[in-house]
Design a protein around this motif. Structure first.
Motif, PDB file in Angstrom:
ATOM      1  N   PRO A  15      19.977 -36.322 -26.656  1.00  0.00           N
ATOM      2  CA  PRO A  15      21.037 -37.338 -26.542  1.00  0.00           C
ATOM      3  C   PRO A  15      22.426 -36.726 -26.548  1.00  0.00           C
ATOM      4  O   PRO A  15      22.697 -35.801 -27.322  1.00  0.00           O
ATOM      5  CB  PRO A  15      20.817 -38.204 -27.795  1.00  0.00           C
ATOM      6  CG  PRO A  15      19.363 -38.027 -28.113  1.00  0.00           C
ATOM      7  CD  PRO A  15      19.037 -36.613 -27.743  1.00  0.00           C
ATOM      8  N   PRO A  16      23.335 -37.187 -25.646  1.00  0.00           N
ATOM      9  CA  PRO A  16      23.146 -38.347 -24.753  1.00  0.00           C
ATOM     10  C   PRO A  16      22.549 -37.997 -23.390  1.00  0.00           C
ATOM     11  O   PRO A  16      22.596 -38.821 -22.486  1.00  0.00           O
ATOM     12  CB  PRO A  16      24.586 -38.840 -24.574  1.00  0.00           C
ATOM     13  CG  PRO A  16      25.401 -37.572 -24.577  1.00  0.00           C
ATOM     14  CD  PRO A  16      24.727 -36.666 -25.587  1.00  0.00           C
ATOM     15  N   TYR A  17      22.002 -36.785 -23.238  1.00  0.00           N
ATOM     16  CA  TYR A  17      21.496 -36.360 -21.932  1.00  0.00           C
ATOM     17  C   TYR A  17      19.969 -36.389 -21.863  1.00  0.00           C
ATOM     18  O   TYR A  17      19.274 -36.280 -22.872  1.00  0.00           O
ATOM     19  CB  TYR A  17      21.972 -34.939 -21.603  1.00  0.00           C
ATOM     20  CG  TYR A  17      23.460 -34.804 -21.468  1.00  0.00           C
ATOM     21  CD1 TYR A  17      24.132 -35.316 -20.364  1.00  0.00           C
ATOM     22  CD2 TYR A  17      24.219 -34.170 -22.452  1.00  0.00           C
ATOM     23  CE1 TYR A  17      25.501 -35.204 -20.237  1.00  0.00           C
ATOM     24  CE2 TYR A  17      25.591 -34.049 -22.344  1.00  0.00           C
ATOM     25  CZ  TYR A  17      26.234 -34.567 -21.233  1.00  0.00           C
ATOM     26  OH  TYR A  17      27.588 -34.446 -21.112  1.00  0.00           O
ATOM     27  N   ILE A  18      19.488 -36.523 -20.638  1.00  0.00           N
ATOM     28  CA  ILE A  18      18.092 -36.283 -20.299  1.00  0.00           C
ATOM     29  C   ILE A  18      18.096 -35.354 -19.090  1.00  0.00           C
ATOM     30  O   ILE A  18      18.789 -35.621 -18.105  1.00  0.00           O
ATOM     31  CB  ILE A  18      17.331 -37.576 -19.974  1.00  0.00           C
ATOM     32  CG1 ILE A  18      17.205 -38.454 -21.222  1.00  0.00           C
ATOM     33  CG2 ILE A  18      15.949 -37.269 -19.407  1.00  0.00           C
ATOM     34  CD1 ILE A  18      16.507 -39.790 -20.971  1.00  0.00           C
ATOM     35  N   LYS A  52      22.549 -42.675 -15.860  1.00  0.00           N
ATOM     36  CA  LYS A  52      23.607 -42.376 -14.905  1.00  0.00           C
ATOM     37  C   LYS A  52      23.566 -40.883 -14.578  1.00  0.00           C
ATOM     38  O   LYS A  52      23.311 -40.058 -15.451  1.00  0.00           O
ATOM     39  CB  LYS A  52      24.989 -42.734 -15.470  1.00  0.00           C
ATOM     40  CG  LYS A  52      25.233 -44.229 -15.619  1.00  0.00           C
ATOM     41  CD  LYS A  52      26.661 -44.504 -16.083  1.00  0.00           C
ATOM     42  CE  LYS A  52      26.928 -45.996 -16.179  1.00  0.00           C
ATOM     43  NZ  LYS A  52      28.323 -46.268 -16.621  1.00  0.00           N
ATOM     44  N   VAL A  53      23.845 -40.557 -13.314  1.00  0.00           N
ATOM     45  CA  VAL A  53      23.825 -39.161 -12.884  1.00  0.00           C
ATOM     46  C   VAL A  53      24.953 -38.397 -13.575  1.00  0.00           C
ATOM     47  O   VAL A  53      26.096 -38.853 -13.623  1.00  0.00           O
ATOM     48  CB  VAL A  53      23.977 -39.046 -11.358  1.00  0.00           C
ATOM     49  CG1 VAL A  53      24.082 -37.588 -10.940  1.00  0.00           C
ATOM     50  CG2 VAL A  53      22.802 -39.712 -10.652  1.00  0.00           C
ATOM     51  N   ALA A  54      24.627 -37.214 -14.097  1.00  0.00           N
ATOM     52  CA  ALA A  54      25.642 -36.367 -14.722  1.00  0.00           C
ATOM     53  C   ALA A  54      25.865 -35.076 -13.941  1.00  0.00           C
ATOM     54  O   ALA A  54      26.981 -34.572 -13.883  1.00  0.00           O
ATOM     55  CB  ALA A  54      25.258 -36.036 -16.161  1.00  0.00           C
ATOM     56  N   ASN A  66      29.878 -40.642 -12.324  1.00  0.00           N
ATOM     57  CA  ASN A  66      28.547 -40.811 -12.882  1.00  0.00           C
ATOM     58  C   ASN A  66      27.909 -42.095 -12.357  1.00  0.00           C
ATOM     59  O   ASN A  66      27.862 -43.108 -13.056  1.00  0.00           O
ATOM     60  CB  ASN A  66      28.607 -40.838 -14.413  1.00  0.00           C
ATOM     61  CG  ASN A  66      29.281 -39.601 -14.988  1.00  0.00           C
ATOM     62  OD1 ASN A  66      30.360 -39.676 -15.542  1.00  0.00           O
ATOM     63  ND2 ASN A  66      28.626 -38.471 -14.844  1.00  0.00           N
ATOM     64  N   PRO A  67      27.397 -42.052 -11.108  1.00  0.00           N
ATOM     65  CA  PRO A  67      26.791 -43.251 -10.534  1.00  0.00           C
ATOM     66  C   PRO A  67      25.492 -43.612 -11.245  1.00  0.00           C
ATOM     67  O   PRO A  67      24.816 -42.754 -11.831  1.00  0.00           O
ATOM     68  CB  PRO A  67      26.523 -42.848  -9.083  1.00  0.00           C
ATOM     69  CG  PRO A  67      26.402 -41.359  -9.126  1.00  0.00           C
ATOM     70  CD  PRO A  67      27.352 -40.903 -10.199  1.00  0.00           C
ATOM     71  N   PRO A  68      25.114 -44.887 -11.218  1.00  0.00           N
ATOM     72  CA  PRO A  68      23.855 -45.319 -11.844  1.00  0.00           C
ATOM     73  C   PRO A  68      22.663 -44.590 -11.243  1.00  0.00           C
ATOM     74  O   PRO A  68      22.632 -44.275 -10.056  1.00  0.00           O
ATOM     75  CB  PRO A  68      23.806 -46.820 -11.530  1.00  0.00           C
ATOM     76  CG  PRO A  68      25.221 -47.211 -11.296  1.00  0.00           C
ATOM     77  CD  PRO A  68      25.872 -46.018 -10.655  1.00  0.00           C
ATOM     78  N   PHE A  69      21.664 -44.320 -12.081  1.00  0.00           N
ATOM     79  CA  PHE A  69      20.472 -43.598 -11.658  1.00  0.00           C
ATOM     80  C   PHE A  69      19.213 -44.407 -11.991  1.00  0.00           C
ATOM     81  O   PHE A  69      18.115 -43.868 -12.065  1.00  0.00           O
ATOM     82  CB  PHE A  69      20.428 -42.233 -12.352  1.00  0.00           C
ATOM     83  CG  PHE A  69      19.439 -41.263 -11.771  1.00  0.00           C
ATOM     84  CD1 PHE A  69      19.587 -40.783 -10.480  1.00  0.00           C
ATOM     85  CD2 PHE A  69      18.359 -40.815 -12.519  1.00  0.00           C
ATOM     86  CE1 PHE A  69      18.669 -39.875  -9.943  1.00  0.00           C
ATOM     87  CE2 PHE A  69      17.444 -39.897 -11.999  1.00  0.00           C
ATOM     88  CZ  PHE A  69      17.601 -39.439 -10.712  1.00  0.00           C
TER      89      PHE A  69
END
Length: 265
Positions: free
Chosen positions: A125-128, A174-176, A226-229
């Motif tokens: 968190p907050p990443y995957i 969201k894309v990172a 950071n567009p939605p993923f």
């Protein structure tokens, strides 16, 4: 011990699912009957899910308790209380019916420029980070600077993830960015330019051109956009197994990597 470990129905269902996963090579060679059976097993496991709020590690805003839970769970080694289970940690894909994943299989194409290796996910968190391992294709074995059969590159699609206690099984993404690096590189980099060049040449000779270069110069591309993923729903979670349903209604089954010797990223 955990509720999942003590429940013979759960154990039998998980064993049946793992059998399908192994026999169909992660679902890449699954027949229609295999996919139907796997979905039936997943539906049964969903009803027996021992974890009430599996997305808790990504609740926004994060609470002290959820962070504590994640740390405790990572040190739990599969023997703790189910109420502390979260998705933080490292996972390896063992089965999916998602065509965007199964289409990555390069074994049917003898002229593919790379061979698909393992597929995994790191939840921190907050990443995957969704991780794909690419290996040297068999046809390139005798080419100069192609590396060994163990040389590989890790491609990581990084997303930010957020969950809400009101919907504790859903994770919004969201894309990172993207990361590309050599797998398990332990070489020491020297600040001296000559030493660095020698290290690069030596790395290329040992691991091949792509892996050798990336071991010295990994790629890390992240931006402000950071567009939605999409999102996924956690259908089942225990100390060993996690099953999710993607936004496109496909399933993915991941096994938790609990031991250091099993880690590959």
């Amino acid at each position: 011990q955990s509720l999942a470990t003590n429940n013979p129905e759960i154990s039998n269902l998980k064993s049946d699912l793992v059998e399908i996963a192994d026999r169909t090579k992660r679902g890449f060679y699954a027949s229609s009957e295999d996919k139907i059976k796997a979905k039936e097993i997943v539906e049964s496991l969903q009803l027996l899910n021992p974890t009430r709020d599996p997305a808790r590690d990504y609740f926004e805003p994060p609470s002290i308790s959820s962070v504590t839970i994640a740390v405790e769970n990572n040190n739990d080694n599969g023997n703790g209380n189910d109420n502390r289970i979260g998705i933080s940690g490292k996972w390896e894909l063992i089965y999916t019916d998602a065509p965007d994943i199964t289409s990555l299989d390069s074994s049917r194409n003898p002229f593919s420029t790379a061979k698909l290796g393992k597929i995994g996910q790191q939840c921190d968190p907050p990443y995957i980070k969704n991780i794909i391992e690419w290996k040297r294709p068999d046809w390139a074995e005798n080419l100069p600077f192609s590396g060994s059969s163990e040389s590989s590159i890790l491609q990581k699609v990084v997303v930010t993830a957020v969950a809400n206690p009101s919907k504790p099984t859903f994770v919004e993404l969201k894309v990172a960015g993207i990361e590309v690096m050599a797998r398990d590189d332990n070489d020491n980099n020297d600040s001296n330019s000559n030493s660095s060049m020698i290290s690069l040449v030596d790395s290329i000779q040992k691991k091949g051109i792509p892996v050798g270069i990336l071991s010295q110069n990994p790629i890390d591309l992240k931006g402000n956009l950071n567009p939605p993923f999409g999102r996924f729903e956690i259908l089942y979670l225990d100390n060993e197994l996690r099953i999710i349903r993607t936004n496109q209604n496909f399933i993915a089954v991941n096994r938790r990597i609990n031991n250091k010797e099993d880690e590959w990223f």
